[in-house]
Scaffold this motif. Structure first.
Motif, PDB file in Angstrom:
ATOM      1  N   TYR A   1      18.810  14.246  80.381  1.00  6.76           N
ATOM      2  CA  TYR A   1      18.872  13.902  81.805  1.00  6.76           C
ATOM      3  C   TYR A   1      20.008  12.937  82.130  1.00  6.76           C
ATOM      4  O   TYR A   1      20.316  12.722  83.292  1.00  6.76           O
TER       5      TYR A   1
ATOM      6  N   THR B   1      15.046  14.797  74.981  1.00  8.97           N
ATOM      7  CA  THR B   1      14.775  15.190  76.368  1.00  8.97           C
ATOM      8  C   THR B   1      15.314  14.144  77.336  1.00  8.97           C
ATOM      9  O   THR B   1      15.976  14.478  78.323  1.00  8.97           O
TER      10      THR B   1
ATOM     11  N   GLN C   1      11.930  14.132  69.693  1.00  2.00           N
ATOM     12  CA  GLN C   1      11.869  15.138  70.755  1.00  2.00           C
ATOM     13  C   GLN C   1      11.937  14.468  72.131  1.00  2.00           C
ATOM     14  O   GLN C   1      12.651  14.933  73.027  1.00  2.00           O
ATOM     15  N   LYS C   2      11.223  13.376  72.295  1.00  2.00           N
ATOM     16  CA  LYS C   2      11.213  12.642  73.561  1.00  2.00           C
ATOM     17  C   LYS C   2      12.606  12.074  73.857  1.00  2.00           C
ATOM     18  O   LYS C   2      13.096  12.175  74.986  1.00  2.00           O
TER      19      LYS C   2
ATOM     20  N   HIS D   1      19.758  20.380  77.904  1.00  2.00           N
ATOM     21  CA  HIS D   1      18.688  20.181  76.928  1.00  2.00           C
ATOM     22  C   HIS D   1      18.807  21.227  75.824  1.00  2.00           C
ATOM     23  O   HIS D   1      18.610  22.413  76.078  1.00  2.00           O
TER      24      HIS D   1
END
Length: 84
Positions: free
Chosen positions: A58, A54, A50-51, A65
């Motif tokens: 960017y 994300t 998940q990190k 996202h």
């Protein structure tokens, strides 16, 4: 279907076609078919993925996202990435 705002003095209910894709992490694949039972992910892997998703969002211009949904399937943790 996604509603699109009208341009002639107000909004309309015109619909625009969109495509959606799902990426499932934690279930194997063979010849385009899921392999069950799922292998699953441990909770540390779920958080890490998940990190990473994300952070990768960017790096794309404009930022993007996907929706990341942690789920339990057959008592195994999996992640579903919903990309529109």
């Amino acid at each position: 279907m996604l509603p699109v705002e009208g341009t002639s003095g107000g909004s309309s209910t015109k619909m625009m076609r969109t495509e959606m894709y799902f990426l499932i992490i934690g279930i194997g694949e063979e010849n385009g078919r899921p392999v069950l039972p799922p292998k699953g992910l441990n909770s540390n892997q779920v958080y890490k993925i998940q990190k990473e998703v994300t952070e990768l969002g960017y790096t794309i211009q404009p930022y993007y996202h996907p929706i990341v949904i942690p789920c339990t399937y057959k008592r195994k943790n999996i992640l579903v990435l919903w990309v529109v």
